[in-house]
Scaffold this active site. Structure first.
Site, PDB file in Angstrom:
ATOM      1  N   HIS A 152      -5.384   3.593   0.475  1.00 15.19           N
ATOM      2  CA  HIS A 152      -4.079   2.723   0.916  1.00 15.19           C
ATOM      3  C   HIS A 152      -3.992   1.483   0.074  1.00 15.19           C
ATOM      4  CE1 HIS A 152      -0.550   1.509   3.846  1.00 15.19           C
ATOM      5  NE2 HIS A 152      -0.846   0.532   3.074  1.00 15.19           N
ATOM      6  N   ALA A 153      -2.990   1.219  -0.400  1.00 16.77           N
ATOM      7  CA  ALA A 153      -3.233   0.276  -1.800  1.00 16.77           C
ATOM      8  C   ALA A 153      -3.020  -1.199  -0.774  1.00 16.77           C
ATOM      9  CB  ALA A 153      -1.364   0.153  -1.744  1.00 16.77           C
ATOM     10  N   TYR A 207       6.198  -6.470   7.678  1.00 17.04           N
ATOM     11  CA  TYR A 207       7.021  -5.886   7.413  1.00 17.04           C
ATOM     12  C   TYR A 207       8.515  -5.580   7.090  1.00 17.04           C
ATOM     13  CZ  TYR A 207       1.785  -4.088   5.466  1.00 17.04           C
ATOM     14  OH  TYR A 207       1.110  -3.830   5.400  1.00 17.04           O
ATOM     15  N   HIS A 267       4.263  -4.871  -5.538  1.00 11.45           N
ATOM     16  CA  HIS A 267       4.379  -5.640  -4.067  1.00 11.45           C
ATOM     17  C   HIS A 267       2.901  -6.027  -4.289  1.00 11.45           C
ATOM     18  CE1 HIS A 267       3.982  -5.852   0.102  1.00 11.45           C
ATOM     19  NE2 HIS A 267       3.117  -4.890   0.472  1.00 11.45           N
ATOM     20  N   GLU A 268       1.752  -5.229  -4.534  1.00 11.26           N
ATOM     21  CA  GLU A 268       0.387  -5.652  -4.475  1.00 11.26           C
ATOM     22  C   GLU A 268       0.724  -6.607  -5.478  1.00 11.26           C
ATOM     23  OE1 GLU A 268      -1.322  -4.556  -2.241  1.00 11.26           O
ATOM     24  OE2 GLU A 268      -0.311  -3.140  -1.832  1.00 11.26           O
ATOM     25  N   HIS A 276       1.168 -10.049  -3.913  1.00 14.51           N
ATOM     26  CA  HIS A 276      -0.219 -10.555  -2.725  1.00 14.51           C
ATOM     27  C   HIS A 276      -0.720 -11.986  -4.085  1.00 14.51           C
ATOM     28  CE1 HIS A 276       0.731  -8.365   1.247  1.00 14.51           C
ATOM     29  NE2 HIS A 276       0.495  -7.717   0.378  1.00 14.51           N
ATOM     30  N   HIS A 313      -2.093   1.479   9.549  1.00 16.18           N
ATOM     31  CA  HIS A 313      -1.884   0.397  10.363  1.00 16.18           C
ATOM     32  C   HIS A 313      -2.569  -0.074  11.666  1.00 16.18           C
ATOM     33  CE1 HIS A 313       0.445   0.127   6.979  1.00 16.18           C
ATOM     34  NE2 HIS A 313       0.145  -0.871   6.190  1.00 16.18           N
ATOM     35  N   GLU A 355       3.792 -10.008   2.417  1.00 11.85           N
ATOM     36  CA  GLU A 355       4.373  -9.040   2.339  1.00 11.85           C
ATOM     37  C   GLU A 355       5.923  -8.705   1.008  1.00 11.85           C
ATOM     38  OE1 GLU A 355       2.506  -6.568   2.701  1.00 11.85           O
ATOM     39  OE2 GLU A 355       0.892  -7.984   4.036  1.00 11.85           O
TER      40      GLU A 355
HETATM   41  O1  X8Z Z   1       0.760  -1.120   3.496  1.00 17.79           O
HETATM   42  C1  X8Z Z   1       1.593  -1.406   3.003  1.00 17.79           C
HETATM   43  C2  X8Z Z   1       1.203  -1.692   1.198  1.00 17.79           C
HETATM   44  C3  X8Z Z   1       0.089  -2.958   1.538  1.00 17.79           C
HETATM   45  S1  X8Z Z   1       0.067  -4.068   2.347  1.00 17.79           S
HETATM   46  C4  X8Z Z   1       0.970  -0.932   0.467  1.00 17.79           C
HETATM   47  N1  X8Z Z   1       3.315  -1.146   3.353  1.00 17.79           N
HETATM   48  C5  X8Z Z   1       3.693  -0.840   4.112  1.00 17.79           C
HETATM   49  C6  X8Z Z   1       3.392   0.781   4.715  1.00 17.79           C
HETATM   50  O2  X8Z Z   1       3.125   1.039   3.284  1.00 17.79           O
HETATM   51  O3  X8Z Z   1       3.413   1.272   5.216  1.00 17.79           O
HETATM   52  C7  X8Z Z   1       4.362  -1.988   2.248  1.00 17.79           C
HETATM   53  C8  X8Z Z   1       5.588  -1.484   3.311  1.00 17.79           C
HETATM   54  C9  X8Z Z   1       5.252  -0.991   4.349  1.00 17.79           C
HETATM   55 ZN    ZN Z   2       1.251  -5.517   0.936  1.00 21.36          ZN
END
Ligand code: X8Z
Ligand code: ZN
Length: 612
Positions: free
Chosen positions: A353-354, A521, A383-384, A387, A511, A411
């Site tokens: 997960h990024a 988000y 996106h990254e 951050h 998450h 975010e």
């Molecule tokens: O979790 C993330 C990022 C890392 S903060 C890749 N996002 C959410 C997801 O993947 O569910 C970005 C958009 C929504």
């Molecule tokens: Zn993020």
């Protein structure tokens, strides 16, 4: 220890190490370090200074342990990571409890703000009872381990990772295969349900010891307004977007029914969740080909263009960095390129997960991703990096201010930049030859809406679920039912198959087991359009919003950085005002950005029965 704890030390407001990572959840007995009698404003300052010093000693080694673990999951890295995780959590809980002793002491505004931030810094708060705190840590570790090592093994014996299934779900149009992967991945989360429920009970004890009614309230208390007002604010924002979302859902459902047949996609019901091009039906850009306008539209296919040009992961990150450099941001340090993880390594487990990191709160910036060479992932890289540039901008502030104005801001930054990946910008990169004229705008706007507008109700519902569950009011037998009630209510999306009594579908989303709040988000998807508009104005763009790219605008870059440098030092409304000239979050920019698309959707839906 048989299970790993891939959690880092990114406490809600204390960004130790990284963004997008789980919260720490260990503790031990709380010991008072400050005498309650005759405390002064000076004592409060000294207390905060002391906290900063203590955190400064441990946060960098802790971040290194967390990085080693996330990029090289094994027994030993898990042990070291867990050890540091516990040390940091113990420290934060100790200070968070002690901070209450300054409640009645006259202190300056800045001191008060830091004390308040400290009290609400944790997301999952361990109680003082050492055994319970230990159990809470163990549960967190078990859940993230189940997610991180999760895979689906098909009957014939091949096993698939989440990354592999996600790639397949983006492109496959075989409803049976999609359903199989959808169901397969959700086997991973079933065993989480009982321990998730146990976690709720223990964490609520911890939240109460910090002075909150429960964890649910703790989660809503982080937004520079009374906790009870925050959900009202979210409802207001959702109310601004929901008519547009409902029009999009209506069109997408009709086109999916056309493609798959009304027996698979009934026109009077929510859309089955496996058909939207994404494991969680959270963003739908991957099914653009199914729902696109009948009239031929020239919409840049970034995935195809990158493949044709032989892009690799490194090139993608270099181009993303180049965008930020064009705004005047300092280049990323050499160590970023040496130490980041761009690809899933062979032969070892990693957390794919990024995420984005600043390990030493100085210059040790990194990202960790298993990059796929797609347009979607090109956006995630921006996106990254958003951050990373935020982390670098606030690195010199006190620990408690090293974070974004509110969780949505962190975010939103990289996403804001990615909104500037317009055809003109892509042409500049050499990824497309010609810029599509305005007759193609509906196609382009639809593609963006499938990713961004489709996401918004998902971004909202995850924590609507968690707020109810984390308050302890919902029994575990109803966890999954509530999840699907909310999926249906907000998204108009339904499970494609009857869910088993032991299903725990929320746990199939990173998450939830990782205890990373999700409202961030939802907010980011509103904020990024406001930021984009403000930056386009500052850049002097005369293009319509969806064609504006702020690339090369040093003025826009400076305005953005001015806000980033504030970190969390002021209420988010002030940060908002600094960049946009208004203190409010407001979704009317979304309306402006997509105006022609809304008109087009309404025409398409004219003879359709919308709603679910
Ligand atoms: O979790 C993330 C990022 C890392 S903060 C890749 N996002 C959410 C997801 O993947 O569910 C970005 C958009 C929504
Ligand atoms: Zn993020």
């Amino acid at each position: 220890m048989t299970h790993f704890k891939p959690s880092l030390l990114a406490l809600a407001f204390i960004a130790i190490g990284s963004a997008c990572t789980p919260v720490a959840s260990d503790s031990s007995a709380v010991q008072s370090r400050v005498e309650t009698a005759a405390l002064s404003a000076e004592d409060a300052k000294a207390f905060l200074h002391d906290f900063d010093t203590q955190m400064g000693k441990i946060s960098t080694p802790a971040a290194h342990a967390a990085w080693a673990y996330a990029t090289h999951i094994n027994y030993d890295t898990a042990k070291v990571n867990a050890y540091f995780n516990e040390q940091v959590s113990v420290l934060v809980v100790k200070y968070a409890v002690e901070a209450a002793k300054f409640n009645d002491v006259q202190v300056d505004q800045d001191t008060r703000r830091q004390l308040d931030l400290l009290k609400a810094a944790l997301e999952i708060a361990p109680p003082a009872d050492a055994a319970k705190a230990e159990r809470l840590a163990e549960i967190g570790s078990q859940m993230t381990s189940m997610y991180g090592s999760g895979q689906y093994c098909r009957e014939e014996g091949t096993c698939l990772s989440l990354v592999q299934m996600s790639a397949e779900m983006a492109t496959s149009r075989d409803p049976e295969l999609l359903k199989e992967y959808w169901q397969g991945w959700r086997e991973v989360s079933k065993p989480m349900k009982a321990i998730y429920a146990e976690q709720v009970g223990i964490a609520n004890e911890g939240a109460q010891e910090l002075g909150f009614a429960d964890t649910s309230e703790l989660w809503r208390a982080k937004y520079d307004m009374p906790a009870e007002q925050f959900p009202i604010e979210l409802d207001r924002l959702w109310g601004q977007v929901s008519p547009f979302y409902e029009a999009l859902q209506c069109h997408v459902r009709a086109e999916l029914a056309e493609h798959y047949g009304e027996d698979v996609v009934p026109l009077d019901k929510p859309i089955p969740a496996h058909l939207l091009g994404n494991m969680w039906a959270q963003s739908w850009g991957n099914i653009y080909d199914i729902v696109k306008p009948a009239q031929e539209m020239n919409v840049p296919d970034v995935t195809k263009a990158m493949a044709e040009q032989g892009y690799d992961e490194l090139r993608m990150v270099k181009e993303a960095e180049a965008f930020f450099s064009s705004l005047g941001f300092e280049e990323l340090p050499e160590t970023f390129w040496e130490r980041s993880m761009f690809q899933k390594p062979e032969g070892r487990d990693v957390q794919c997960h990024a995420s984005a990191w600043n390990l030493d709160d100085k210059e040790d910036l990194r990202i960790k991703m298993c990059i796929q060479i797609t347009g979607e992932e090109f956006n995630v890289i921006h996106h990254e990096l958003g951050h990373n540039y935020y982390q670098r901008a606030y690195k010199d502030l006190p620990t408690l201010y090293r974070g974004s104005a509110n969780s949505g801001f962190h975010e939103a930054i990289g996403d804001t930049i990615a909104l500037s990946i317009t055809p003109t910008y892509l042409q500049g990169l050499g990824l497309i030859d010609e810029i599509p004229d305005a007759s193609n705008d509906i196609g382009m706007l639809l593609k963006v809406a499938l990713d961004k507008i489709a996401f918004i109700p998902f971004g909202l519902m995850v924590d609507q679920w968690r707020w109810q569950v984390l308050s302890g009011d919902v029994p575990p037998e109803q966890y999954n039912q509530l999840w699907w009630e909310l999926r249906e209510k907000y998204q108009g999306v339904a499970a494609p198959v009857e869910r088993d009594a032991d299903a725990f579908d929320p746990g199939a989303k990173y998450h939830v087991p990782a205890n990373v709040s999700y409202t961030r988000y939802f907010l980011a998807h509103i904020l990024q359009f406001q930021f984009h508009q403000a930056l386009c104005d500052i850049a002097g763009s005369e293009e319509p919003l969806h064609r504006c790219s702020i690339v090369n605008s040093k003025e826009a870059g400076k305005a953005l950085n001015d806000m980033l440098e504030m970190g969390k030092s002021r209420p988010w409304q002030e940060a908002m005002q600094t960049l946009t000239g208004s203190p409010d979050m407001d979704a009317s920019t979304i309306e402006a950005y997509f105006k022609p698309l809304k008109i087009w959707l309404d025409e398409q839906n004219a003879d359709r029965q919308c709603g679910w």
